[in-house]
Write an enzyme that holds these catalytic residues in place. Structure first.
Site, PDB file in Angstrom:
ATOM      1  N   GLN A 191      -7.882 -15.449  -1.923  1.00 16.03           N
ATOM      2  CA  GLN A 191      -6.474 -15.066  -1.894  1.00 16.03           C
ATOM      3  C   GLN A 191      -5.793 -15.643  -0.653  1.00 16.03           C
ATOM      4  OE1 GLN A 191      -7.742 -10.671  -3.214  1.00 16.03           O
ATOM      5  NE2 GLN A 191      -5.592 -10.723  -2.642  1.00 16.03           N
ATOM      6  N   PHE A 222      -7.714  -8.571  -6.441  1.00 13.57           N
ATOM      7  CA  PHE A 222      -7.487  -7.136  -6.173  1.00 13.57           C
ATOM      8  C   PHE A 222      -7.672  -6.782  -4.701  1.00 13.57           C
ATOM      9  CE2 PHE A 222      -9.162  -7.449 -10.588  1.00 13.57           C
ATOM     10  CZ  PHE A 222      -7.971  -7.193 -11.239  1.00 13.57           C
ATOM     11  N   ARG A 304      -1.738   1.118   7.133  1.00 11.40           N
ATOM     12  CA  ARG A 304      -0.958   1.461   5.934  1.00 11.40           C
ATOM     13  C   ARG A 304      -1.303   2.879   5.463  1.00 11.40           C
ATOM     14  NH1 ARG A 304       2.424  -1.090   2.061  1.00 11.40           N
ATOM     15  NH2 ARG A 304       2.275  -3.135   3.032  1.00 11.40           N
ATOM     16  N   ARG A 336      -6.174  -3.199  -3.743  1.00  8.88           N
ATOM     17  CA  ARG A 336      -4.884  -2.777  -4.318  1.00  8.88           C
ATOM     18  C   ARG A 336      -4.365  -1.461  -3.725  1.00  8.88           C
ATOM     19  NH1 ARG A 336      -4.209  -3.912 -10.690  1.00  8.88           N
ATOM     20  NH2 ARG A 336      -2.005  -4.416 -10.691  1.00  8.88           N
ATOM     21  N   THR A 434       2.438  -5.218   6.880  1.00 10.94           N
ATOM     22  CA  THR A 434       2.807  -4.483   8.088  1.00 10.94           C
ATOM     23  C   THR A 434       2.603  -5.347   9.324  1.00 10.94           C
ATOM     24  OG1 THR A 434       0.598  -3.520   8.211  1.00 10.94           O
ATOM     25  CG2 THR A 434       2.276  -2.274   7.034  1.00 10.94           C
ATOM     26  N   ALA A 503      -0.302  -7.714  -0.461  1.00 14.93           N
ATOM     27  CA  ALA A 503       0.796  -6.813  -0.133  1.00 14.93           C
ATOM     28  C   ALA A 503       1.873  -6.817  -1.222  1.00 14.93           C
ATOM     29  CB  ALA A 503       1.389  -7.170   1.238  1.00 14.93           C
ATOM     30  N   GLU A 706       0.976  -3.643  -6.542  1.00 13.84           N
ATOM     31  CA  GLU A 706       0.144  -2.521  -6.107  1.00 13.84           C
ATOM     32  C   GLU A 706       0.679  -1.130  -6.446  1.00 13.84           C
ATOM     33  OE1 GLU A 706       0.225  -4.409  -2.173  1.00 13.84           O
ATOM     34  OE2 GLU A 706      -1.806  -3.655  -1.950  1.00 13.84           O
TER      35      GLU A 706
HETATM   36  N1  MTE Z   1      -3.363  -8.269 -11.050  1.00 16.75           N
HETATM   37  C1  MTE Z   1      -4.355  -9.028 -11.539  1.00 16.75           C
HETATM   38  N2  MTE Z   1      -4.353  -9.326 -12.853  1.00 16.75           N
HETATM   39  N3  MTE Z   1      -5.361  -9.491 -10.754  1.00 16.75           N
HETATM   40  C2  MTE Z   1      -5.412  -9.189  -9.415  1.00 16.75           C
HETATM   41  O1  MTE Z   1      -6.321  -9.617  -8.715  1.00 16.75           O
HETATM   42  N4  MTE Z   1      -4.333  -8.017  -7.525  1.00 16.75           N
HETATM   43  C3  MTE Z   1      -3.456  -6.911  -7.130  1.00 16.75           C
HETATM   44  C4  MTE Z   1      -2.117  -7.017  -7.846  1.00 16.75           C
HETATM   45  N5  MTE Z   1      -2.319  -7.218  -9.253  1.00 16.75           N
HETATM   46  C5  MTE Z   1      -4.366  -8.376  -8.861  1.00 16.75           C
HETATM   47  C6  MTE Z   1      -3.333  -7.950  -9.736  1.00 16.75           C
HETATM   48  C7  MTE Z   1      -3.206  -6.865  -5.698  1.00 16.75           C
HETATM   49  S1  MTE Z   1      -4.323  -6.106  -4.713  1.00 16.75           S
HETATM   50  C8  MTE Z   1      -2.080  -7.387  -5.152  1.00 16.75           C
HETATM   51  S2  MTE Z   1      -1.757  -7.270  -3.498  1.00 16.75           S
HETATM   52  C9  MTE Z   1      -1.090  -8.103  -5.960  1.00 16.75           C
HETATM   53  O2  MTE Z   1      -1.429  -8.155  -7.338  1.00 16.75           O
HETATM   54  C10 MTE Z   1      -0.986  -9.524  -5.426  1.00 16.75           C
HETATM   55  O3  MTE Z   1      -0.113 -10.305  -6.143  1.00 16.75           O
HETATM   56  P1  MTE Z   1       1.479 -10.213  -5.967  1.00 16.75           P
HETATM   57  O4  MTE Z   1       1.738 -10.231  -4.507  1.00 16.75           O
HETATM   58  O5  MTE Z   1       1.945 -11.403  -6.670  1.00 16.75           O
HETATM   59  O6  MTE Z   1       1.891  -8.934  -6.590  1.00 16.75           O
HETATM   60  N1  HPA Z   2      -1.108  -5.524   2.817  1.00 17.31           N
HETATM   61  C1  HPA Z   2      -2.012  -6.374   2.324  1.00 17.31           C
HETATM   62  N2  HPA Z   2      -2.672  -7.226   3.039  1.00 17.31           N
HETATM   63  C2  HPA Z   2      -2.436  -7.247   4.343  1.00 17.31           C
HETATM   64  C3  HPA Z   2      -1.506  -6.398   4.925  1.00 17.31           C
HETATM   65  C4  HPA Z   2      -0.808  -5.485   4.121  1.00 17.31           C
HETATM   66  O1  HPA Z   2       0.035  -4.704   4.580  1.00 17.31           O
HETATM   67  N3  HPA Z   2      -1.500  -6.659   6.233  1.00 17.31           N
HETATM   68  C5  HPA Z   2      -2.402  -7.625   6.426  1.00 17.31           C
HETATM   69  N4  HPA Z   2      -2.971  -7.991   5.281  1.00 17.31           N
HETATM   70 MO1  MOS Z   3      -3.716  -6.688  -2.279  1.00 18.25          MO
HETATM   71  S1  MOS Z   3      -4.990  -5.208  -1.614  1.00 18.25           S
HETATM   72  O1  MOS Z   3      -2.721  -6.594  -0.840  1.00 18.25           O
HETATM   73  O2  MOS Z   3      -4.699  -8.045  -2.095  1.00 18.25           O
END
Ligand code: MTE
Ligand code: HPA
Ligand code: MOS
Length: 758
Positions: A191, A222, A304, A336, A434, A503, A706
């Protein structure tokens, strides 16, 4: 638009790290992991391993040419253990062989002399022994000490909150390919490509510009690949650099489960005080975070937790204390919600305990205390709108909280061995890293001379649909159909200094950057069109791939204008950079305005418990969610339902079990149960707040990845309320998850479960 990968996924054509054809001479890596959770290494003998046919080399800590210590927050983790081992399975040696099988045989042939030491697995015990990764943090608002005397009800208790295995379908993996002049190309399931680039450079003692990281997509992250994909890329890069051959490291499911960290389990103590009407006057909570062996992301995760410890409630007097405790488990990491769920869980426990004492449904206490516009949280940020109340009110109306409560109570009075429970979970989740500096996004948009468009950003596609969102954003910004746009892999040579895709902010940050890039290109193209048509560029627009002047068709197509722009030597590529305005946070004082905005919602869950067997069924999960103006409806719905499902799993079936000596017992899908389609509620009713554009989000959208996870918490209380209707629950000691085993124990608190029944 649909998710742009859906057709590729269902036909098996989408490429992951090891789907790309193997380069000639590629080797495979496997690990010899520590057989004990805590020990002093006396000697490692790899002679026999090296003699296994097919094994090419065995590497240990001494072979690392650069810095052998890694870690994004603090470099406290050895890439390969030396002197001491800190968790069961911790990699000690990397075996590289012509085949995966030979590498694994090599791992089995490694010999180790180790002095076993007693491991610590409980964070309370670690704290007692002074094993902390960082000093205790305390957030205070008002004075809890002075408030207790005004309280009619004061309740305290403890929480034992479990962790969670990420269970991404694609285990951690990486492929390193050596290039000329010590350069390396790495395909990594990460990621955070720039974190991988930086760490590989440091491990090999090379400048970052020699390391190129490329990521097409992940089979789920995730959070599990925010920090912990780095290790395997470093291993592959190390072997590839030393042997000058391509090397791939793919963790088996078993190794992934035992070698990588999970959602942090917590132990918590809380005390809550309310007046006679149910207003919460004071809340005091202490979080012992089970951080595992190294820092990893424990510090920001715990931060957080602190910020979200009062969830969606207005409380005048608050004290939040938190400490990351070092245990001999794999380093726990992002998952997540990033500590938010762990922050919110105990306040819900506290409210539930108060409701039992007051004889009021918990949702009435939640409702009374819901934070309103202008409320200031304990970390200084003010609630700037009334959307949280809107979500609650719309949910209460649409899903008839009062009537449902009556129906549940009627059912319970008519049934002896089947009981129903109801619970509501409001969510107020802050959007932004954060760590303020991470809040930056970049995009590179290319328009080719045939009119097709490629967009590359810092965003990683992990299933959540960021690639699709970027295509849709380009389509709407440029005024051309999505079929003309392709999303490119995330690559450190195209975009520098990429923040992790995390995040929930990936589409926000990189989508806004993409709009900026598109507008730069459009500015040039409109100038060219204006000259061609003899008008001012301000009256030019593009819709459906047609160039319009004052809204009417000029006969000029997108492709015509692209050609003219190219021939005029005006750029058809642009880089966009975006950072959200007006965010700041003093991490030491714990004060500021860390979040660009909040994502809100409220979810009501109903469950039925079979009080003879201890099994349960989640009947329904119905929710109102503030999505802003969604970008792609099916993608957004997928995120809400997926998050909810994962949240329900965390508080119900998913139980991590470690033995006394720190070995993961739930180390396979036969012993770690996650929810399947059948387990999930038949009735999942997801509604989105209407007329809710978010001015800060691209196309008016809000981050969605999330926040829905935390709706799942309602399932825990719905089940426990059903149990409570059968046999009063002692709320002073709460254990989560609510497995069927746990359910049975609560249903029959006086029954001693004998060994043979267990
Ligand atoms: N959805 C899918 N299908 N697969 C993933 O790995 N990760 C989650 C969420 N949804 C995830 C997911 C997490 S932990 C985060 S932080 C966000 O997606 C990251 O993507 P975004 O910033 O585009 O929402
Ligand atoms: N969320 C997810 N990932 C992170 C954050 C947060 O607030 N800060 C540093 N890594
Ligand atoms: Mo999501 S736990 O911020 O990758």
């Amino acid at each position: 638009m649909k998710h742009c990968d859906s057709a590729l996924h269902v036909t098996g054509q989408s490429n992951y790290v090891d789907d790309v054809p193997n380069p000639a001479g590629m080797l495979h890596g496997a690990f010899f992991g520590s057989p004990v959770a805590h020990g002093l290494i006396k000697s490692v003998d790899t002679t026999k391993a090296a003699q296994i046919p097919g094994v090419v080399s065995v590497f240990t800590y001494e072979d690392i040419p650069g810095d052998g210590m890694i870690g994004g927050v603090v470099a406290d983790e050895p890439l390969l253990a030396f002197q001491e081992t800190s968790f069961h399975g911790q990699p000690i040696a990397l075996i590289v062989a012509e085949t995966v099988e030979a590498a694994r045989d090599g791992a089995k042939a490694c010999e180790l002399e180790i002095e076993e030491l007693p491991p610590i697995t409980c964070p309370r015990k670690a704290f007692e022994k002074g094993q902390i990764l960082q000093e205790l943090r305390v957030f205070e608002k008002g004075s809890v000490g002075d408030a207790w005397k005004d309280c009619e009800y004061i309740i305290s208790g403890s929480v034992d909150l479990g962790g969670q295995e990420h269970l991404y379908l694609e285990t951690n993996r990486s492929r390193a390919i050596p290039k000329e002049d010590d350069q390396i190309l790495i395909y990594s399931s990460t990621q955070s490509p720039s974190a991988v680039q930086k760490e590989v450079a440091s491990v090999l003692g090379l400048p970052m510009h020699k390391i190129e990281i490329d990521v097409k997509r992940l089979g789920g992250g995730f959070g599990g690949k925010e920090d912990q994909a780095t290790h395997w890329a470093c291993h592959a890069a190390l072997a590839s650099q030393l042997l000058k051959r391509p090397v791939q490291v793919v963790l088996s499911r078993a190794d992934d489960m035992r070698m990588t960290g999970k959602r942090h389990p917590y132990k918590q103590d809380y005390k809550i005080g309310l007046d006679a009407k149910g207003n919460i006057l004071a809340y005091d909570v202490f979080h012992y975070q089970n951080s595992g062996a190294f820092m990893d992301l424990s510090n920001p995760v715990l931060e957080r937790t602190c910020l979200h410890s009062t969830n969606a409630y207005a409380i005048p007097n608050v004290r939040i204390s938190a400490v990351p405790c070092r245990t001999h488990l794999p380093s726990n990491t992002a998952f997540r919600g990033f500590g938010g769920p762990q922050g919110m869980f105990p306040i819900e426990v506290a409210i539930d305990a108060a409701s039992k004492q007051m004889g009021l449904p918990a949702w009435k206490i939640q409702e009374i205390n819901l934070a309103k516009k202008n409320y200031v949280f304990h970390y200084g940020q003010e609630l700037e709108d009334d959307r949280l109340s809107r979500c609650w009110d719309e949910a209460a109306r649409a899903f008839e909280f009062e009537e449902t409560q009556n129906r549940v109570e009627a059912f319970n009075s008519e049934n002896r061995f089947k009981k129903k429970g109801l619970a509501v979970m409001p969510v107020c989740f802050g959007i932004s890293f954060t760590k303020t500096f991470f809040n930056q996004g970049s995009s590179l948009v290319h328009v080719y001379t045939d009119g097709s468009v490629s967009v590359a950003t810092g965003g990683i596609e992990m299933g959540q649909g960021v690639s699709s969102n970027m295509i849709e954003i380009c389509s709407r910004s440029l005024g051309i159909p999505v079929s003309q746009i392709k999303s490119n892999s995330t690559n450190t040579s195209r975009i520098a200094n990429i923040s992790p895709s995390a995040a929930s902010a990936t589409t926000d940050l990189n989508g806004n950057a993409t709009i900026i890039a598109c507008n730069k290109i459009l500015d040039g193209m409109k100038q060219v069109a204006a000259e061609d048509l003899g008008c001012d560029s301000s009256v030019i627009s593009i819709e459906n791939a047609k160039v319009l002047k004052d809204g009417t068709d000029t006969g000029l197509s997108w492709n015509d204008l692209v050609s003219k722009t190219y021939m005029s030597r005006v750029p058809l590529m642009a880089h966009g950079f975006y950072t959200p305005p007006n965010i700041h946070f003093d991490g030491v004082k714990g004060y500021g305005r860390p979040f660009h905005y909040y994502t809100y919602g409220a979810c009501v869950v109903e469950a039925t418990v079979d009080c003879l067997r201890g099994v349960y069924k989640i009947d329904s999960a119905r929710l109102t969610h503030d999505l802003g103006r969604g970008i792609i409806p099916s993608v957004d719905l997928g995120q809400v339902e997926g998050g909810l499902a994962q949240g329900i799993g965390w508080v119900t079936l998913e139980e991590l079990k470690f033995s006394e000596d720190g070995r993961l017992l739930s180390n396979a899908l036969s012993t770690y149960k996650c929810p399947d389609g059948d387990f999930l509620p038949d009735n999942m009713d997801v509604r989105f707040l209407e007329n809710a554009d978010n001015p800060g989000g691209p196309l008016g959208s809000k981050a969605v990845g999330e926040p829905p996870f935390m709706y799942g918490i309602a399932a825990f209380f719905a089940i426990r309320n059903a149990i409570h209707a059968f046999s009063p629950v002692n709320t002073s000691e709460t254990v989560c998850p609510m497995t069927p085993e746990q359910t049975l124990k609560l249903l029959y608190p006086n029954f001693s479960f004998s060994e043979d029944i267990a």
